[in-house]
Design an enzyme around this catalytic site. Structure first.
Site, short mmCIF file in Angstrom:
data_model
loop_
_atom_site.label_atom_id
_atom_site.label_comp_id
_atom_site.label_asym_id
_atom_site.label_seq_id
_atom_site.Cartn_x
_atom_site.Cartn_y
_atom_site.Cartn_z
N PRO A 1084 0.83 -1.22 0.00
CA PRO A 1084 0.00 0.00 0.00
C PRO A 1084 0.85 1.25 0.00
CG PRO A 1084 -0.87 -1.59 1.54
CD PRO A 1084 0.42 -2.15 1.05
N CYS A 1085 0.45 2.22 -0.83
CA CYS A 1085 1.31 3.38 -1.07
C CYS A 1085 0.68 4.67 -0.57
CB CYS A 1085 1.60 3.51 -2.56
SG CYS A 1085 0.12 3.44 -3.57
N GLN A 1086 -0.37 4.59 0.26
CA GLN A 1086 -1.03 5.83 0.69
C GLN A 1086 -0.07 6.77 1.40
OE1 GLN A 1086 -2.30 2.81 0.99
NE2 GLN A 1086 -4.50 2.77 0.70
N ASN A 1126 5.60 0.41 -6.66
CA ASN A 1126 5.02 1.45 -5.82
C ASN A 1126 4.98 2.77 -6.58
OD1 ASN A 1126 4.23 2.84 -3.25
ND2 ASN A 1126 4.83 0.84 -2.43
#
Length: 1404
Positions: A1084-1086, A1126
């Site tokens: 996850p790249c939030q 990513n």
């Protein structure tokens, strides 16, 4: 002393000071009790006038000062006090000299500014007197340190700018002191540092153009004119006004400064030192064992306008001490910026804080320059830091108690103390079992605990009884209260223009969980952050929380710098060559042993030498010093030693680069060296010594983990022991570092240290030099350029700009229309090679190339381009004469019958077909006549043959090389989403996705629909890793004990509990170490996305930590290949530390690693999507190359910063040309049927490929006002909210609204919010696909080019490169999320093809 304006100055206070006082009495003037006109003491003024208001009385006492009836002509002014270190300002009249002390209120600002100039002169003089050989940077740092804390300056950066701006003034003042200096004293006028300061000042004044007033430099007088007093009065006054303007700009800079921390309380309760002394060691002095460097010398001074924007760096081996060199605790310093602080005592530390996530806790402190994350303290200071860590652990334990309580209000202050008393002695938060002792500790160290809890985002914790009770107890104990500085509010005119104001972040049902890790990953990341070690993991904070759900989105940057020339791929290099310092010392040098052979030049080779009594061997490492002062000595690997024809004894070696000098930076092990391809030859007499060095080689595989872990543990212990005894470092080398290729590779052991006179680096350099040459063969029918052989009859690419007719003007650029007008390479055929007697002007070669041009459909018209195949070209009779540098590579042109009828995969081959003729003179396009002789390319690859039609006449698709499923890489896809990455890799024929892990149910269902043979685990990856470990522990404990996996898994209690709930059938399908060949995924790249408004939130921080879990999967299974995807900002997030630690972790496992940034739009999709990738391959495998970008796309070329000024670009930008044109909006969605806004019917008629039904051609429904706005947006390229008519509309509910959004109409500071409510252009590209399309969202250009609606799910999927057969699951929001989070299948396919090539090379 300056007697007149422009003349040199003298010392006014010297050894004859008493004599001067007798000759001319000096009096102190005080202007506090009379009103005066505005005075400016400068070089311009010779008289000072004062308003006559009060007359001096006879009874005034001299010691109290006098008030003047009149004040005579000022003859000169002087600065003294250089010997005392404190400036004194003097003004002189004919009657007396006056010591200027306290100015009037009106004059104070001007005087303070001049006084700071005098202070700067004194400080520079003091530093240069004690250290005349200092550098300019060191001088500035010392002056900034001494002047820091003055109210006129907001930060060290402002002081540094001020000192530099006054460089010429300082130089003139100090140069005047030379007149009274003694002969043996150093002259200031010739001091190189002072001269440099003066020159820097002149540069600044020359560039000072951002103010209303500017001096005409043509009227500046010479020094002789100044000495004669000939400077124009107006010019002097202009200089003064410019300086005033500069002073005001400093004032504004100071006033804009804001505090980072908003104070929840009015007071900060300071710790009572006597209360906590019992918990600390006895007082001791700091002992300096190594050279220290001021942070101002290492880093450029900053303004610290907002401390949240300060860089974050890491400190290791640190200690905290005061100005008396006494060790002190952090608890003596405030955790908030306070008004009553003794700045001199505290030095440069402004505040400190505790930052915590789900995995780790960090202690940080702030200076004017940066935030510093505190790593391991020095051995001397460790006992002083331990109470801080203990208090933090107590704070985390209290936080866990509060969160686990159903109602916090029920848990009083006394209840918490009692629970702390009941902790076991082996608990990290244990204090005592006695209530009194526990309460005393909590109260006296209460400020840390209090700040820890009040920084928690949970409002209930901030107001809970324990927090209020603790604060009350601390005040009752008579701790000191400091007033917290209030956060200054920035001036805000009008209403808040933030588009997301008042919008609370959406709540997700997802729960944060601490990452499950292996001990290796925990150690590497824990050592870097230096709070918790593998043997002492962080206790779980955790309780369930609701977290902010954020989007992965990357907006197209409209302000990216436009390149004007085509730049090379690979690395932008700095000047890394360093001059080796020679040796003048006489020493004995002789060869040991027999001659081993000869070099290619006939020089004898030796395997060993004695240099000054030190033995040096081929295959060892030596130290060389460089001429640059302060540079770290270089270490070189000895390839061979020889004696040259002039009887000089020499060696040839390759540079061994320290890890900190590579892309790893501070994440590197200080003992690990990396071999490079930089080589040199040096004389043995210049060698300064040898180092202990080992080429480390280990067997690869998961079965060797226990053996390697034990060896590493002993190795680290030995290194710590040697370091404690101050013994030399023992270095080792495992990898080759190649910044040109952007990665770390296995050592070429077969070519290393042979002593044979061969150097692989020299060979590489020779090959590169040969490739760069352009040569014509003797028969003049072929030539060589950039390593490619061209012959008459070959089909080639030609750079578009070399043809004058292709240099047309581009259309105006608008958002998502930047590809419009960009040209693909021109396809040509070489007809002849023209030999020139001499090169033409501007050409570097003596021949030219005659070519025939083939036109593309887009050369004819946009309509023709859309209707035609992108691989089609048209024959023409147009010929050109071009220089060979215009040729860009080779391609193939075939008959149409040899091409596939349709494609499912992106184009990765340079192949075209031709069956039509284009006449450029009249624009006529017709069938290629049979009498035109066109020699087509011969078909060399059977996979490019056209599939024959079946009896039913249906066309078969072009398929890549078929690889049996059993021979493909058994793949585990983590964070799988709907499966875009797996789909592309499988279609490339390299991967067989047997297992997938996805947390969200709708995305997991979509993955199952499209990959029915894959086992999909719908769970948190931390739980799955825990289960995999447990399964092996239960069923194969003997194997785990052999491999060292029994205690290798570190997880939370929550993960362990959830692991027991997984279905037994699913547990049995989990893979075991040795069964997984390939791990791929995009954590996850939030937290990394630069447009994520909530990247500082708990959920985003937790998502960032999923990197640790992802790396732990790689460590646990040890696959042959590993791929991480990513967002682009992953490489720069957190000052690059996350990226560096990721690479360092893979290297520690033994992998080869390659990293790069790719633009997905250059691989056949119609949207900008910049992504970071990290490849890892086992040491005996081949690392895949980066796929060649095939489509024109306007991007600047993305570079990863390495070190020492190097930058790496994985592929070349295609904005100046590529084999194929960019994919447009019309290409992607032009054939889809029209639908209405809010269309929800899932199935439509037959569409592309073999599909019989089109699915998911559905779109979100807009509210009434937005639908009206959409209909009012013109259907023209680039139209957006700015094209809306300024009118009002009556809504169905009776409310009247303005069509033009009010906020946008006032948003001048956001580039006009270009693109919001924007309509797409058929000839442009789609926006970056995100998870939630909104016309007023982060990517607002989402209206269909011709229809009044938001683009549909299927249209988004096509922009990502998904085929129409791909299915999505859930509601429309879920489907948009699945598409927006996916890796574009065409990009995955391109990566898979390169992986396939690497496997093929491995098997050769």
């Amino acid at each position: 002393m300056k007697t007149k304006a422009g003349k040199q100055k003298k010392r006014s206070v010297d050894s004859d000071d008493d004599v001067s006082r007798e000759r001319r009495p000096k009096r102190a003037t005080s202007g506090t009790n009379f009103k005066e006109k505005s005075l400016r003491f400068s070089e311009k003024y010779e008289t000072v006038e004062a308003k006559k208001e009060q007359i001096v009385g006879d009874d005034e006492k001299e010691e109290k000062g006098v008030r003047f009836q009149s004040f005579g002509r000022v003859e000169n002014w002087t600065i003294s006090g250089y010997e005392d270190g404190s400036p004194v300002i003097w003004i002189s009249t004919v009657i007396a000299d006056y010591d200027c002390r306290k100015p009037s209120k009106k004059y104070k600002k001007l005087y303070d500014y001049f006084f700071e100039k005098a202070c700067a002169c004194v400080e520079v003089c003091k530093n240069l007197s004690t250290n005349p050989d200092t550098s300019l940077k060191e001088l500035l740092a010392a002056v900034v340190r001494s002047m820091n804390g003055r109210k006129i300056f907001s930060s060290g950066g402002v002081i540094q700018e001020f000192v530099i701006s006054q460089g010429e003034f300082i130089y003139n003042q100090l140069a005047g002191l030379d007149e009274t200096s003694k002969n043996h004293e150093t002259k200031f006028v010739d001091n190189r540092v002072l001269v440099s300061l003066r020159d820097e000042s002149r540069k600044i004044h020359k560039a000072f153009s951002n103010v209303a007033l500017r001096i005409d430099e043509s009227k500046v007088l010479t020094s002789d004119q100044l000495m004669d007093g000939g400077e124009d009065e107006d010019l002097k006054y202009a200089k003064l006004l410019q300086e005033e303007e500069h002073m005001k700009s400093m004032d504004r800079s100071r006033n804009k400064r804001s505090s980072t921390t908003s104070a929840p309380n009015k007071f900060y309760i300071k710790i009572n030192e006597d209360e906590i002394a019992h918990d600390y060691p006895l007082p001791s002095y700091y002992k300096n064992t190594k050279d220290e460097t001021d942070e101002l010398v290492l880093f450029n001074a900053g303004y610290a306008v907002d401390a949240r924007n300060l860089p974050c760096r890491t400190l290791h081996n640190w200690a905290l001490y005061n100005s008396d060199l006494m060790l002190i605790s952090l608890e003596f310093l405030p955790m908030k910026p306070c008004a009553d602080i003794d700045v001199t005592y505290l030095g440069q530390i402004k505040e400190w804080k505790i930052d915590f996530g789900e995995d780790m806790i960090f202690v940080l402190l702030r200076t004017d320059m940066a935030w510093y994350r505190l790593g391991k303290p020095s051995e001397q200071y460790a006992p002083w830091f331990e109470p801080i860590l203990k208090t933090v652990r107590i704070g985390t334990s209290i936080l866990a108690l509060l969160k686990n309580e159903t109602r916090m209000a029920k848990l009083s202050y006394t209840d918490v103390i009692k629970r702390l008393c009941g902790l076991e002695e082996n608990d990290q938060a244990y204090i005592s079992s006695t209530f009194f002792d526990v309460e005393r500790y909590v109260i006296v160290h209460g400020q840390i605990i209090l700040q820890f809890l009040t920084e928690c985002p949970d409002e209930y914790i901030k107001r809970c009884p324990f927090v209020t009770g603790l604060a009350s107890k601390m005040q009752d104990r008579h701790h000191t209260k400091w007033i917290i500085k209030k956060k200054r509010k920035m001036l805000q005119k009008g209403e808040n223009l933030n588009l997301r104001r008042g919008k609370a972040p959406k709540v997700s049902k997802m729960k944060a969980m601490q990452a499950t890790t292996t001990r290796l990953i925990n150690r590497i990341w824990g050592e870097f952050y230096s709070i918790y070690s593998p043997e002492d993991p962080l206790e779980e904070i955790g309780a369930e929380e609701e977290f902010e759900e954020v989007e992965d989105v990357e907006e197209e940057d409209e302000n990216e710098e436009e390149d004007t020339i085509q730049k090379a791929i690979e690395v932008q290099k700095a000047d890394t060559l360093k001059k080796i310092r020679g040796s003048c010392k006489e020493m004995e040098i002789r060869w040991e042993g027999e001659i081993l052979g000869e070099t290619c030049a006939g020089e004898p080779l030796y395997g060993q030498a004695l240099v000054g009594g030190r033995k040096m061997d081929v295959g060892g490492a030596v130290i060389l010093e460089v001429d640059d002062q302060g540079e770290t000595p270089l270490i070189y690997f000895v390839e061979y030693m020889f004696e040259s024809s002039d009887n000089s004894k020499k060696l040839h070696g390759k540079l061994l680069q320290r890890g900190s000098e590579t892309v790893l930076g501070t994440a590197a092990n200080e003992r690990e060296l990396f071999l490079t391809n930089e080589c040199l030859t040096v004389q043995l007499k210049d060698i300064k010594g040898t180092v202990s060095f080992e080429i480390r080689s280990r067997p690869w595989g998961h079965q060797y983990k226990k053996e390697h872990m034990a060896a590493d543990k002993l190795d680290r212990a030995r290194a710590e022991e040697r370091k404690a005894k101050d013994l030399p470092i023992e270095y080792y080398c495992k990898s080759l570092y190649s910044p040109e290729k952007g990665g770390f590779f296995s050592l070429p052991r077969s070519d290393m240290g042979l002593g044979s006179g061969f150097c692989s680096s020299c060979k590489i350099r020779e090959n590169e030099e040969e490739r760069s040459k352009t040569k014509l063969n003797d028969s003049k029918t072929r030539f060589l350029s950039n390593g490619i052989k061209y012959s008459v009859g070959d089909f080639v690419y030609q750079i578009p700009n070399y043809l004058s007719k292709d240099r047309g003007k581009r259309r105006p650029v608008f958002k998502y229309g930047r590809n419009v007008g960009l040209r693909a390479f021109v396809v040509c055929q070489i007809l002849d090679i023209v030999d020139l007697k001499e090169p033409k002007k501007g050409n570097t070669t003596s021949f030219e190339v005659k070519v025939r041009r083939f036109y593309r459909p887009d050369d004819v018209s946009a309509e023709e381009a859309y209707a035609s195949d992108i691989q089609e070209v048209y024959y023409s009779e147009d010929t050109y004469i071009l220089p060979p540098e215009a040729i860009k590579g080779k391609c193939e042109v075939m008959k149409k019958t040899d091409m596939p009828l349709c494609r499912e995969y992106p184009i990765l081959d340079h192949v075209y077909f031709c069956d039509r003729f284009y006449d450029s003179s009249n624009g006529c396009l017709k069938k290629l006549p049979y009498n035109m002789m066109l020699k087509f390319s011969t078909i060399k690859d059977d996979t490019l043959l056209r599939e024959k039609k079946t009896e039913t006449g249906s066309a078969m698709l072009l398929k890549p090389d078929e690889v049996p499923k059993g021979k493909r890489l058994a793949t585990l896809d983590i964070f799988a989403g709907c499966g875009g990455l797996s789909y592309g890799l499988e279609k490339a024929g390299v991967s067989d996705t047997k297992w997938a892990i996805e947390y969200e149910e709708p995305a997991a269902q979509a993955f199952k629909q499209n990959h029915p043979k894959t086992t999909v685990f719908v769970d948190n990856c931390n739980v799955i890793l825990r289960i995999s470990w447990l399964r092996l522990l239960i069923n194969d404990r003997a194997i785990m004990e052999k491999c060292g996996d029994v205690d290798d898994c570190i997880s939370t209690t929550e993960a362990a509990e959830l692991a027991t709930k997984l279905d037994e059938n699913q547990k049995s399908t989990l893979p075991l170490p040795g069964q997984v060949d390939f791990i791929s995924g995009g954590p996850p790249c939030q937290g990394f996305s630069r447009l994520n408004r909530f990247s500082d939130g708990s959920w985003s921080k937790n998502q960032c930590q999923m990197i640790l879990a992802f790396l732990s999967f790689a460590d646990y299974f040890r696959p042959k290949y590993f791929l991480l995807e990513n967002v682009k900002t992953f490489v720069s997030f957190n000052e690059g530390h996350t990226f560096h630690l990721t690479v360092a972790s893979l290297l520690e496992m033994g992998y080869q690693v390659r990293f790069g940034l790719l633009e997905a739009g250059a691989y056949g999709i119609s949207q900008p999507r910049k992504r970071a990738f990290i490849w890892a391959a086992a040491p005996n495998e081949v690392l895949p190359e980066w796929p060649e970008p095939m489509h024109v796309f306007n991007n600047p070329g993305f570079k990863i910063p390495l070190s020492q000024g190097l930058h790496y670009a994985a592929v070349q930008s295609t904005k100046f040309g590529a084999p194929f044109r960019s994919i447009t909006v019309r290409d992607a969605i032009g054939d889809l049927p029209p639908i209405e806004s809010g269309e929800s019917k899932i199935n439509k008629e037959e569409m592309r490929g073999s599909m019989t039904v089109l699915t998911d051609h559905i779109c979100k429904k807009m509210n009434e006002l937005n639908l009206i706005r959409c209909k009012k947006i013109p259907k023209t390229p680039g139209a957006d909210w700015r094209d809306l008519p300024d009118e009002h509309v009556n809504l169905s509910n009776g409310i009247v609204k303005n069509i033009v959004p009010n906020l946008l109409n006032k948003a001048k500071d956001h580039n006009g919010y270009k693109g919001l409510y924007g309509r797409l252009d058929w000839h442009g590209n789609l926006p970056t696909c995100i998870t939630n399309l909104q016309p007023m969202g982060l990517v607002g250009m989402c209206f269909h080019p011709d229809q009044d609606r938001i683009i549909s799910v299927r249209e988004c999927a096509r922009s990502q490169g998904f085929p129409d057969s791909y299915k999505f699951s859930g509601n429309i929001k879920d489907k948009h999320r699945q598409v927006g989070n996916a890796v574009p299948p065409p990009l995955a396919f391109a990566l898979g093809r390169k992986l396939k090539e690497a496997l093929h090379l491995r098997n050769i």
